[in-house]
Enzyme design. Sequence first.
Site, PDB file in Angstrom:
ATOM      1  N   ALA A 213       0.747  -1.165   0.177  1.00 30.66           N
ATOM      2  CA  ALA A 213      -0.112   0.053  -0.064  1.00 30.66           C
ATOM      3  C   ALA A 213       0.657   1.168  -0.097  1.00 30.66           C
ATOM      4  CB  ALA A 213      -0.794   0.033   1.166  1.00 30.66           C
TER       5      ALA A 213
ATOM      6  N   ARG B 169       7.699  -3.698  -4.999  1.00 24.32           N
ATOM      7  CA  ARG B 169       9.024  -4.263  -5.312  1.00 24.32           C
ATOM      8  C   ARG B 169       9.107  -5.631  -6.236  1.00 24.32           C
ATOM      9  NH1 ARG B 169       6.326  -4.102  -1.367  1.00 24.32           N
ATOM     10  NH2 ARG B 169       7.496  -2.709  -0.152  1.00 24.32           N
TER      11      ARG B 169
ATOM     12  N   ASP C  55      -1.224 -10.269   0.326  1.00 25.83           N
ATOM     13  CA  ASP C  55       0.511 -10.311   0.844  1.00 25.83           C
ATOM     14  C   ASP C  55       0.560 -10.855   2.264  1.00 25.83           C
ATOM     15  OD1 ASP C  55      -1.059  -7.973   2.172  1.00 25.83           O
ATOM     16  OD2 ASP C  55       0.044  -6.740   1.346  1.00 25.83           O
TER      17      ASP C  55
ATOM     18  N   GLY D 115       8.332  -5.677   6.903  1.00 25.06           N
ATOM     19  CA  GLY D 115       8.951  -4.448   7.242  1.00 25.06           C
ATOM     20  C   GLY D 115       9.394  -4.296   8.803  1.00 25.06           C
TER      21      GLY D 115
END
Length: 495
Positions: free
Chosen positions: A40, A44, A266, A432
């Site tokens: 969002a 990549r 995801d 992340g």
Amino acid sequence: MVNEKVSDRASFFDIIRAASVSGGMEVSMDNFYLAIDLGASSGRHILGHISNGRMKTEEIYRFENKMQKTDNHLRWDEKKLFQEIVDGIKKCKELGKIPVSLAIDSWGIDFVLLDQRDQILGSMVSYRDSRTKGMEEKVFRIVSESELYYRTGIQREIFNTIYQLMAVKHENPEYIQNAATMLMVADFFQFMLTGNKVQDYTNATTTQLVDPVAKDWDYELIDRLGFRKDMFLPISMPGSTVGRLKKEICDMVGFDCEVILPCTHDTASAVLAVPALDDDFMYISSGTWSLMGVERKKPDCSEESRQKNFANEGGYEYRFRYLKNIMGLWMIQSVKKEYDNKYSFEDFCRLAKENDDYPSRVDVQDKIFLAPPNMTEAIRDYCRNTNQPIPRTPGEISFVIYSSLAECYAKTAGEIEKITGKLYKRIHVVGGGANADYLNELTAHYTGKTVYAGPSEASAIGNLAAQMMKAKEFNSVEEARACISRSSDIKVYEQ
């Protein structure tokens, strides 16, 4: 009103045809796989292959993704996203590393409606848009909240696809009337690459329109809500073949390859990449959102589960991701932008740690943090309205965010253990947030569990794992996870 109409597929190709790759070069004979991970906030392209029993990955392309406000709606720029997808695929040819397959995963819930000519009706509106305000009440007049949970097992969130579709029906009923197909984000872009429409199971479950027992669309529910049943495609499982690149795409990127259906949601891909060697773990897929949960073999659509607002989302091989959707790094990402990117995420972790005695906390699940005009001021307003000290400095703001998230994780862990009747000793943090050292320290402290952090690119790695299982590089999820464990740098945080 949602009244913008996007041109047909040919217009997408026209945008980027000038960038077509030409010429030949010698390519590597290794079996490469390309994961296109659409987030969002960024996307990549990551190439992966197996070497000496380890999964090797290489980021070859990265781009920014952001919402745009037009006609009073927050939208995704699907034209730009598709251009970025194709530009990233081209990098494979430039590097001489031609993948045997590629796959796309993305955030969940959002979708496009296509008419009979495959033109988009309206546009790709973001789940953070306010169009769903009041739509829960409209849905609950047709099906009660408790019945809806019993039928779907999905947690109540105002941005769920079911409420977005109700908003479309309310604002633009002609879109529902003229819709031939509904495609979730990743499925739409894979259609753009191949010309084949395939609906992935994992992302379909985020619509709140799938029966978790039958593992298929709840067509009776869809009919009661006044949506067209024929616009919902048959559901396919991760590992299915979508098709091969269309000729015009091959001409653009300089090669052909197969497109595989991964776990297109995801989070489902990220959970597939959890480097666990057994099933005794909780996970936090930590990114823009924090998805915290466990894997289960059967859904739990009980009243207790509904009251605690847990979701039973689909995973690989019909595993259930029993999880809670928690506001995640979106808060610190927003604050970072509001400070004009003066501070890195590492800086915010350091500054937060320097303010570890700051007393204020916020409820990270409060809807005021979903899409505020200014996140920093929203945090200050919350503290002001709850009679707490008002954070002023970047360090105080970041500590409030990180400590509030960690406390929410601890509360959620307790709820999971109570509902499942099982104690878990460890939490795997993937995505992340695996790089947010101080947040992981706080998570270990507040939950009282050992935290294993990594890999950070879990969604892409899970995407690659699905492709590799399709290609028989791995024979099972357990083999894939064992390889990911060997291949990843995992940080451990003790309570």
